[in-house]
Motif scaffolding. Structure first.
Motif, PDB file in Angstrom:
ATOM      1  N   ARG A   1      16.916  -2.020   4.678  1.00 57.69           N
ATOM      2  CA  ARG A   1      15.864  -2.240   3.702  1.00 57.69           C
ATOM      3  C   ARG A   1      14.647  -2.912   4.324  1.00 57.69           C
ATOM      4  NH1 ARG A   1      15.539  -7.161   1.309  1.00 57.69           N
ATOM      5  NH2 ARG A   1      15.098  -6.268  -0.725  1.00 57.69           N
ATOM      6  N   SER A   2      13.503  -2.699   3.694  1.00 56.66           N
ATOM      7  CA  SER A   2      12.270  -3.370   4.092  1.00 56.66           C
ATOM      8  C   SER A   2      11.874  -4.350   3.001  1.00 56.66           C
ATOM      9  CB  SER A   2      11.143  -2.351   4.308  1.00 56.66           C
ATOM     10  OG  SER A   2      10.887  -1.647   3.096  1.00 56.66           O
ATOM     11  N   VAL A   3      10.973  -5.259   3.336  1.00 57.45           N
ATOM     12  CA  VAL A   3      10.423  -6.186   2.349  1.00 57.45           C
ATOM     13  C   VAL A   3       8.906  -6.123   2.451  1.00 57.45           C
ATOM     14  CG1 VAL A   3      12.407  -7.734   2.376  1.00 57.45           C
ATOM     15  CG2 VAL A   3      10.533  -8.122   3.967  1.00 57.45           C
ATOM     16  N   GLU A   4       8.238  -6.448   1.345  1.00 57.39           N
ATOM     17  CA  GLU A   4       6.788  -6.319   1.310  1.00 57.39           C
ATOM     18  C   GLU A   4       6.113  -7.202   2.349  1.00 57.39           C
ATOM     19  OE1 GLU A   4       3.413  -5.578  -2.082  1.00 57.39           O
ATOM     20  OE2 GLU A   4       5.178  -6.761  -2.584  1.00 57.39           O
ATOM     21  N   ASP A   5       6.740  -8.324   2.678  1.00 59.83           N
ATOM     22  CA  ASP A   5       6.171  -9.227   3.687  1.00 59.83           C
ATOM     23  C   ASP A   5       6.083  -8.577   5.065  1.00 59.83           C
ATOM     24  OD1 ASP A   5       5.906 -11.157   1.769  1.00 59.83           O
ATOM     25  OD2 ASP A   5       7.649 -12.331   2.388  1.00 59.83           O
ATOM     26  N   ASP A   6       6.757  -7.442   5.256  1.00 59.04           N
ATOM     27  CA  ASP A   6       6.677  -6.743   6.536  1.00 59.04           C
ATOM     28  C   ASP A   6       5.286  -6.183   6.792  1.00 59.04           C
ATOM     29  OD1 ASP A   6       9.352  -7.209   7.103  1.00 59.04           O
ATOM     30  OD2 ASP A   6      10.028  -5.303   6.262  1.00 59.04           O
ATOM     31  N   GLY A   7       4.469  -6.071   5.742  1.00 53.88           N
ATOM     32  CA  GLY A   7       3.130  -5.510   5.899  1.00 53.88           C
ATOM     33  C   GLY A   7       3.150  -3.996   5.921  1.00 53.88           C
ATOM     34  N   THR A   8       1.962  -3.402   5.934  1.00 52.15           N
ATOM     35  CA  THR A   8       1.835  -1.951   5.842  1.00 52.15           C
ATOM     36  C   THR A   8       2.600  -1.231   6.948  1.00 52.15           C
ATOM     37  OG1 THR A   8      -0.336  -2.188   4.817  1.00 52.15           O
ATOM     38  CG2 THR A   8       0.195  -0.043   5.755  1.00 52.15           C
ATOM     39  N   ALA A   9       2.397  -1.643   8.192  1.00 52.41           N
ATOM     40  CA  ALA A   9       3.062  -0.979   9.310  1.00 52.41           C
ATOM     41  C   ALA A   9       4.565  -1.235   9.297  1.00 52.41           C
ATOM     42  CB  ALA A   9       2.450  -1.443  10.627  1.00 52.41           C
ATOM     43  N   GLY A  10       4.970  -2.468   8.958  1.00 53.62           N
ATOM     44  CA  GLY A  10       6.386  -2.803   8.963  1.00 53.62           C
ATOM     45  C   GLY A  10       7.174  -2.066   7.893  1.00 53.62           C
TER      46      GLY A  10
ATOM     47  N   GLY B   1       0.783  -1.230   0.000  1.00 58.64           N
ATOM     48  CA  GLY B   1       0.000   0.000   0.000  1.00 58.64           C
ATOM     49  C   GLY B   1       0.812   1.276   0.000  1.00 58.64           C
ATOM     50  N   TRP B   2       2.122   1.160   0.014  1.00 58.93           N
ATOM     51  CA  TRP B   2       2.971   2.345   0.041  1.00 58.93           C
ATOM     52  C   TRP B   2       3.480   2.664  -1.356  1.00 58.93           C
ATOM     53  CZ3 TRP B   2       2.820   5.496   3.946  1.00 58.93           C
ATOM     54  CH2 TRP B   2       2.460   4.988   5.209  1.00 58.93           C
ATOM     55  N   SER B   3       2.712   3.446  -2.094  1.00 62.26           N
ATOM     56  CA  SER B   3       3.190   3.945  -3.381  1.00 62.26           C
ATOM     57  C   SER B   3       4.344   4.915  -3.118  1.00 62.26           C
ATOM     58  CB  SER B   3       2.071   4.687  -4.112  1.00 62.26           C
ATOM     59  OG  SER B   3       1.753   5.890  -3.429  1.00 62.26           O
ATOM     60  N   PRO B   4       5.161   5.226  -4.134  1.00 56.21           N
ATOM     61  CA  PRO B   4       6.223   6.215  -3.913  1.00 56.21           C
ATOM     62  C   PRO B   4       5.689   7.548  -3.403  1.00 56.21           C
ATOM     63  CG  PRO B   4       6.597   5.045  -5.969  1.00 56.21           C
ATOM     64  CD  PRO B   4       5.240   4.603  -5.477  1.00 56.21           C
ATOM     65  N   ALA B   5       4.532   7.969  -3.926  1.00 59.12           N
ATOM     66  CA  ALA B   5       3.976   9.263  -3.511  1.00 59.12           C
ATOM     67  C   ALA B   5       3.548   9.241  -2.049  1.00 59.12           C
ATOM     68  CB  ALA B   5       2.789   9.621  -4.402  1.00 59.12           C
ATOM     69  N   ARG B   6       2.858   8.177  -1.634  1.00 56.85           N
ATOM     70  CA  ARG B   6       2.402   8.122  -0.245  1.00 56.85           C
ATOM     71  C   ARG B   6       3.596   7.993   0.704  1.00 56.85           C
ATOM     72  NH1 ARG B   6      -0.226   4.498   3.640  1.00 56.85           N
ATOM     73  NH2 ARG B   6      -1.666   5.806   4.837  1.00 56.85           N
ATOM     74  N   LEU B   7       4.590   7.217   0.296  1.00 58.77           N
ATOM     75  CA  LEU B   7       5.790   7.087   1.124  1.00 58.77           C
ATOM     76  C   LEU B   7       6.483   8.431   1.284  1.00 58.77           C
ATOM     77  CD1 LEU B   7       7.318   4.618   2.466  1.00 58.77           C
ATOM     78  CD2 LEU B   7       8.903   4.799   0.538  1.00 58.77           C
ATOM     79  N   SER B   8       6.467   9.227   0.231  1.00 60.42           N
ATOM     80  CA  SER B   8       7.166  10.514   0.261  1.00 60.42           C
ATOM     81  C   SER B   8       6.559  11.489   1.250  1.00 60.42           C
ATOM     82  CB  SER B   8       7.168  11.149  -1.137  1.00 60.42           C
ATOM     83  OG  SER B   8       5.893  11.712  -1.450  1.00 60.42           O
TER      84      SER B   8
END
Length: 281
Positions: A226-235, A68-75
């Motif tokens: 680094r993070s991985v997608e398996d970390d989930g939204t909060a992770g 759920g973290w697009s580049p824009a939302r992450l920014s």
């Protein structure tokens, strides 16, 4: 055409010239590598020049990815937000504020390698000492603050750690070696709660581990990396907030809220771990 992972790496760590050269050789500017695009990499690494180059080349800031973290939302969690209609939740904004406070509070921790820590949620230093079956050393036997004993690899030195209360739990630290991150230490500490431990390995970088309820949950992690997608939204968001801040990440993961660096630079007490732990060194 060179491999697309080169663009992703350059977007995070490369120069503007390197990114521009790779963009010119890339057919799909939004190609995925490990679940993310090059623009996501640039935003996550706070490489704002690279992000601007990728946007100018047509990279999509709204493309969904990474739980759920697009580049824009992450920014939106950086000082250079991209144009977007997406918003952060109240909880996410609070996490940003706590990140800013925590990083500032730990600003006095020296940057060096070779130390180990265990952040323990929900128990105080007295309980940590009890669980470890450790012996509290008299004040005259404590090592110099963040320094080596006269014999840094003597038997007792290898099994001495510092323990300090902080809001939310306690911190176990060994400035000169990896004992605070050993499973034989973190497992009993995690009974009924959670620990995040780390050894700042001078050879291979930060090595993180999670223990919960007396058992290992995950090993060979990279706190502050680094993070991985398996970390989930909060992770994924937590990893992004604490890029290049490994100690703060360990605290945040376990909900510790130190108000200063004292737990890592001048522990309240030094304790001698029991003989059984020597076998794991």
């Amino acid at each position: 055409m060179r491999g697309f992972h080169e663009l992703h790496l350059a977007a995070a760590f490369g120069t503007a010239d390197e990114v521009a050269a790779l963009i010119s050789e890339t057919e799909d500017i939004d190609v995925f590598f490990e679940g993310r695009t090059a623009l996501w990499q640039a935003v996550n690494a706070r490489n704002h020049v690279s992000a601007a180059l990728l946007l100018a080349a047509g990279a999509d800031p709204a493309r969904p990815m990474m739980s759920g973290w697009s580049p824009a939302r992450l920014s939106l969690a950086t000082d250079h937000p991209l144009p977007t209609t997406e918003v952060l939740t109240q909880q996410e904004r609070a996490a940003i504020a706590e990140r800013d406070r925590l990083v500032a509070a730990l600003a006095g921790v020296p940057e060096f390698d070779g130390y180990s820590i265990a952040c323990v949620a929900g128990i105080d230093a007295d309980e940590a000492v009890r669980r470890l079956e450790a012996e509290v050393l008299p004040p005259g036997e404590v090592p110099a603050q963040l320094d080596w004993w006269e014999e840094p690899f003597a038997d007792d030195t290898e099994v001495v750690v510092g323990v300090t209360d902080v809001p939310g739990g306690c911190v176990v630290v060994q400035p000169w070696s990896y004992a605070a991150s050993l499973p034989v230490v973190t497992r009993p500490l995690s009974a009924g709660t959670v620990t995040y431990s780390m050894y700042a390995n001078p050879k291979s970088g930060n090595q993180g581990s999670i223990d919960r309820d007396g058992a290992a949950v995950d090993r060979d992690l990279l706190p502050g990396g680094r993070s991985v997608e398996d970390d989930g939204t909060a992770g994924v968001f937590l990893a992004h907030l604490y890029v290049h801040e490994p100690i703060a990440y360990c605290c945040a993961y376990t909900g510790l809220r130190p108000e200063n660096p004292r737990a890592f630079t001048g522990p309240d007490r030094w304790v001698l771990l029991p003989d059984r732990i020597r076998w794991d060194l």
